[in-house]
Design a protein around this motif. Structure first.
Motif, PDB file in Angstrom:
ATOM      1  N   GLY A 170     -17.447 123.491 156.140  1.00  0.00           N
ATOM      2  CA  GLY A 170     -17.640 123.150 154.741  1.00  0.00           C
ATOM      3  C   GLY A 170     -18.703 122.120 154.462  1.00  0.00           C
ATOM      4  N   SER A 171     -19.579 121.836 155.418  1.00  0.00           N
ATOM      5  CA  SER A 171     -20.558 120.772 155.209  1.00  0.00           C
ATOM      6  C   SER A 171     -21.834 121.250 154.532  1.00  0.00           C
ATOM      7  CB  SER A 171     -20.908 120.106 156.544  1.00  0.00           C
ATOM      8  OG  SER A 171     -21.510 121.031 157.428  1.00  0.00           O
ATOM      9  N   ALA A 172     -22.013 122.562 154.389  1.00  0.00           N
ATOM     10  CA  ALA A 172     -23.234 123.082 153.775  1.00  0.00           C
ATOM     11  C   ALA A 172     -23.024 124.527 153.352  1.00  0.00           C
ATOM     12  CB  ALA A 172     -24.416 122.995 154.765  1.00  0.00           C
ATOM     13  N   GLY A 173     -23.966 125.055 152.586  1.00  0.00           N
ATOM     14  CA  GLY A 173     -24.004 126.471 152.271  1.00  0.00           C
ATOM     15  C   GLY A 173     -22.778 126.993 151.558  1.00  0.00           C
ATOM     16  N   ILE A 174     -22.292 128.135 152.017  1.00  0.00           N
ATOM     17  CA  ILE A 174     -21.174 128.814 151.379  1.00  0.00           C
ATOM     18  C   ILE A 174     -19.904 127.969 151.422  1.00  0.00           C
ATOM     19  CG2 ILE A 174     -19.636 130.817 151.572  1.00  0.00           C
ATOM     20  CD1 ILE A 174     -22.124 132.376 152.610  1.00  0.00           C
ATOM     21  N   GLY A 175     -19.648 127.331 152.538  1.00  0.00           N
ATOM     22  CA  GLY A 175     -18.457 126.504 152.655  1.00  0.00           C
ATOM     23  C   GLY A 175     -18.464 125.355 151.667  1.00  0.00           C
ATOM     24  N   LEU A 176     -19.613 124.696 151.532  1.00  0.00           N
ATOM     25  CA  LEU A 176     -19.735 123.568 150.609  1.00  0.00           C
ATOM     26  C   LEU A 176     -19.530 124.039 149.170  1.00  0.00           C
ATOM     27  CD1 LEU A 176     -20.433 120.562 150.206  1.00  0.00           C
ATOM     28  CD2 LEU A 176     -22.842 121.260 150.043  1.00  0.00           C
ATOM     29  N   GLU A 177     -20.108 125.175 148.802  1.00  0.00           N
ATOM     30  CA  GLU A 177     -19.961 125.684 147.442  1.00  0.00           C
ATOM     31  C   GLU A 177     -18.533 126.145 147.162  1.00  0.00           C
ATOM     32  OE1 GLU A 177     -22.012 125.521 144.857  1.00  0.00           O
ATOM     33  OE2 GLU A 177     -23.282 124.350 146.200  1.00  0.00           O
ATOM     34  N   THR A 178     -17.861 126.673 148.181  1.00  0.00           N
ATOM     35  CA  THR A 178     -16.459 127.052 148.011  1.00  0.00           C
ATOM     36  C   THR A 178     -15.607 125.823 147.757  1.00  0.00           C
ATOM     37  OG1 THR A 178     -16.740 129.008 149.420  1.00  0.00           O
ATOM     38  CG2 THR A 178     -14.492 128.206 149.083  1.00  0.00           C
ATOM     39  N   ALA A 179     -15.875 124.761 148.497  1.00  0.00           N
ATOM     40  CA  ALA A 179     -15.153 123.502 148.277  1.00  0.00           C
ATOM     41  C   ALA A 179     -15.391 122.991 146.867  1.00  0.00           C
ATOM     42  CB  ALA A 179     -15.601 122.472 149.308  1.00  0.00           C
ATOM     43  N   ARG A 180     -16.635 123.057 146.418  1.00  0.00           N
ATOM     44  CA  ARG A 180     -16.977 122.578 145.079  1.00  0.00           C
ATOM     45  C   ARG A 180     -16.219 123.371 144.004  1.00  0.00           C
ATOM     46  NH1 ARG A 180     -21.659 120.080 144.294  1.00  0.00           N
ATOM     47  NH2 ARG A 180     -22.669 121.263 145.965  1.00  0.00           N
ATOM     48  N   ARG A 181     -16.176 124.682 144.170  1.00  0.00           N
ATOM     49  CA  ARG A 181     -15.511 125.522 143.172  1.00  0.00           C
ATOM     50  C   ARG A 181     -13.993 125.329 143.213  1.00  0.00           C
ATOM     51  NH1 ARG A 181     -18.024 129.551 140.326  1.00  0.00           N
ATOM     52  NH2 ARG A 181     -16.623 130.892 139.123  1.00  0.00           N
ATOM     53  N   ALA A 182     -13.427 125.184 144.411  1.00  0.00           N
ATOM     54  CA  ALA A 182     -11.986 124.960 144.532  1.00  0.00           C
ATOM     55  C   ALA A 182     -11.589 123.641 143.873  1.00  0.00           C
ATOM     56  CB  ALA A 182     -11.572 124.972 145.997  1.00  0.00           C
ATOM     57  N   LEU A 183     -12.415 122.616 144.052  1.00  0.00           N
ATOM     58  CA  LEU A 183     -12.164 121.337 143.388  1.00  0.00           C
ATOM     59  C   LEU A 183     -12.192 121.506 141.875  1.00  0.00           C
ATOM     60  CD1 LEU A 183     -14.342 119.012 145.642  1.00  0.00           C
ATOM     61  CD2 LEU A 183     -11.880 118.774 145.287  1.00  0.00           C
ATOM     62  N   GLY A 184     -13.127 122.321 141.386  1.00  0.00           N
ATOM     63  CA  GLY A 184     -13.219 122.573 139.962  1.00  0.00           C
ATOM     64  C   GLY A 184     -12.005 123.297 139.410  1.00  0.00           C
ATOM     65  N   GLU A 185     -11.292 124.018 140.294  1.00  0.00           N
ATOM     66  CA  GLU A 185     -10.066 124.701 139.882  1.00  0.00           C
ATOM     67  C   GLU A 185      -8.830 123.847 140.124  1.00  0.00           C
ATOM     68  OE1 GLU A 185      -9.607 127.307 138.204  1.00  0.00           O
ATOM     69  OE2 GLU A 185     -11.589 128.234 138.189  1.00  0.00           O
ATOM     70  N   GLY A 186      -9.038 122.575 140.428  1.00  0.00           N
ATOM     71  CA  GLY A 186      -7.927 121.646 140.532  1.00  0.00           C
ATOM     72  C   GLY A 186      -7.324 121.474 141.906  1.00  0.00           C
ATOM     73  N   ALA A 187      -7.918 122.090 142.934  1.00  0.00           N
ATOM     74  CA  ALA A 187      -7.350 122.009 144.279  1.00  0.00           C
ATOM     75  C   ALA A 187      -7.682 120.678 144.943  1.00  0.00           C
ATOM     76  CB  ALA A 187      -7.869 123.150 145.148  1.00  0.00           C
ATOM     77  N   GLU A 188      -6.857 120.298 145.881  1.00  0.00           N
ATOM     78  CA  GLU A 188      -7.219 119.264 146.840  1.00  0.00           C
ATOM     79  C   GLU A 188      -7.911 119.967 147.997  1.00  0.00           C
ATOM     80  OE1 GLU A 188      -5.262 115.994 149.928  1.00  0.00           O
ATOM     81  OE2 GLU A 188      -4.006 116.923 148.389  1.00  0.00           O
ATOM     82  N   VAL A 189      -9.013 119.422 148.469  1.00  0.00           N
ATOM     83  CA  VAL A 189      -9.824 120.094 149.479  1.00  0.00           C
ATOM     84  C   VAL A 189      -9.905 119.247 150.744  1.00  0.00           C
ATOM     85  CG1 VAL A 189     -12.143 120.908 150.074  1.00  0.00           C
ATOM     86  CG2 VAL A 189     -11.183 121.404 147.813  1.00  0.00           C
ATOM     87  N   VAL A 190      -9.738 119.916 151.879  1.00  0.00           N
ATOM     88  CA  VAL A 190      -9.959 119.309 153.185  1.00  0.00           C
ATOM     89  C   VAL A 190     -11.207 119.949 153.773  1.00  0.00           C
ATOM     90  CG1 VAL A 190      -9.009 118.844 155.467  1.00  0.00           C
ATOM     91  CG2 VAL A 190      -7.471 119.019 153.494  1.00  0.00           C
ATOM     92  N   LEU A 191     -12.233 119.157 154.011  1.00  0.00           N
ATOM     93  CA  LEU A 191     -13.491 119.658 154.560  1.00  0.00           C
ATOM     94  C   LEU A 191     -13.527 119.465 156.067  1.00  0.00           C
ATOM     95  CD1 LEU A 191     -16.490 118.483 152.333  1.00  0.00           C
ATOM     96  CD2 LEU A 191     -15.584 120.790 152.574  1.00  0.00           C
TER      97      LEU A 191
END
Length: 246
Positions: free
Chosen positions: A20-41
């Protein structure tokens, strides 16, 4: 009229992004956060992981090599509470003339991504809540037989089959695969080097959507697979129509 406010669809849920440090993983984390999730990178490079965590204001991170089964198992064992979704972007296809590869390199290309998928599924049992999901990344580029793609093509076909079977093995946890074409990521830039701009221009003129697929496009699909609890055991292509014209 006052516009209605949509409730975040991952509110109260935890999403683990492996790679999750770059690219698709990073953008997935960003979107999940926007949907209210807690994210572990998680990621392999601690410095890049720290930078990503600072950018997204993520509080929980872990640095380890996802291709090391012991490291993956240790990470999941240390999780203190149940989680809801795991997104795996780690791993990459192995391209090159198969008859010129060493036995070790060919074996790694055939098994590395599959074993990572199997390891994640194994450790997810007991950690991921029912109807939570495992979302893996694959590709579409190696589906057609071509010179230099024998190893990658074989692994691609096997990945689709493994995902479908794992959806039965770990149910009611859901398992899905995203098969991407070219995605404009830092990894693509590193692979193509000076040919990156030429490839972008080529795709813009060729693809039915008239633009290049980016990490945010794939992230949107990944988060949808987390949210929609009717989806499991399937492969979802996202390539801007590349397979239709190439």
């Amino acid at each position: 009229m006052t516009p209605s406010t949509r409730e975040p669809e991952l509110l109260g849920q935890t999403v683990v992004v492996i790679g999750g440090s770059a690219g698709i993983g990073l953008e997935t984390a960003r979107r999940a956060l926007g949907e209210g999730a807690e994210v572990v990178l998680t990621g392999r490079n601690q410095a890049r992981l720290d930078q990503a965590a600072d950018e997204l204001d993520v509080q929980r991170t872990a640095a380890f090599d996802a291709t090391d089964p012991a490291a993956v198992e240790a990470f999941f064992a240390e999780l203190q509470s149940p989680i809801d979704h795991v997104m795996v972007t780690a791993g990459a296809p192995h391209y090159g003339p198969p008859l010129e590869m060493s036995r070790e390199e060919a074996q790694r290309g055939l098994t590395e991504h599959l074993l990572l998928t199997l390891t994640i599924a194994r450790v997810a049992v007991g950690k991921v809540r029912p109807l939570g999901s495992l979302v893996f990344m694959g590709g579409t580029g190696a589906r057609r037989p071509r010179v230099g793609l024998a190893i990658a093509s074989t692994a691609t076909v096997a990945q689709n089959t493994l995902i479908a079977n794992l959806a039965l093995e770990v149910a009611p946890i859901r398992v899905n695969l995203i098969a991407a074409g070219f995605v404009d990521t830092p990894l693509s830039a590193a692979i193509l080097g000076d040919d990156l701009d030429r490839r972008r221009d080529e795709l813009r003129s060729m693809l039915p959507i008239g633009r290049v697929v980016g990490p945010a496009d794939v992230a949107a699909l990944a988060v949808h697979l987390m949210i929609n609890t009717a989806l499991t055991g399937a492969t979802y292509d996202i390539d801007g129509g590349q397979q239709l014209v190439s």
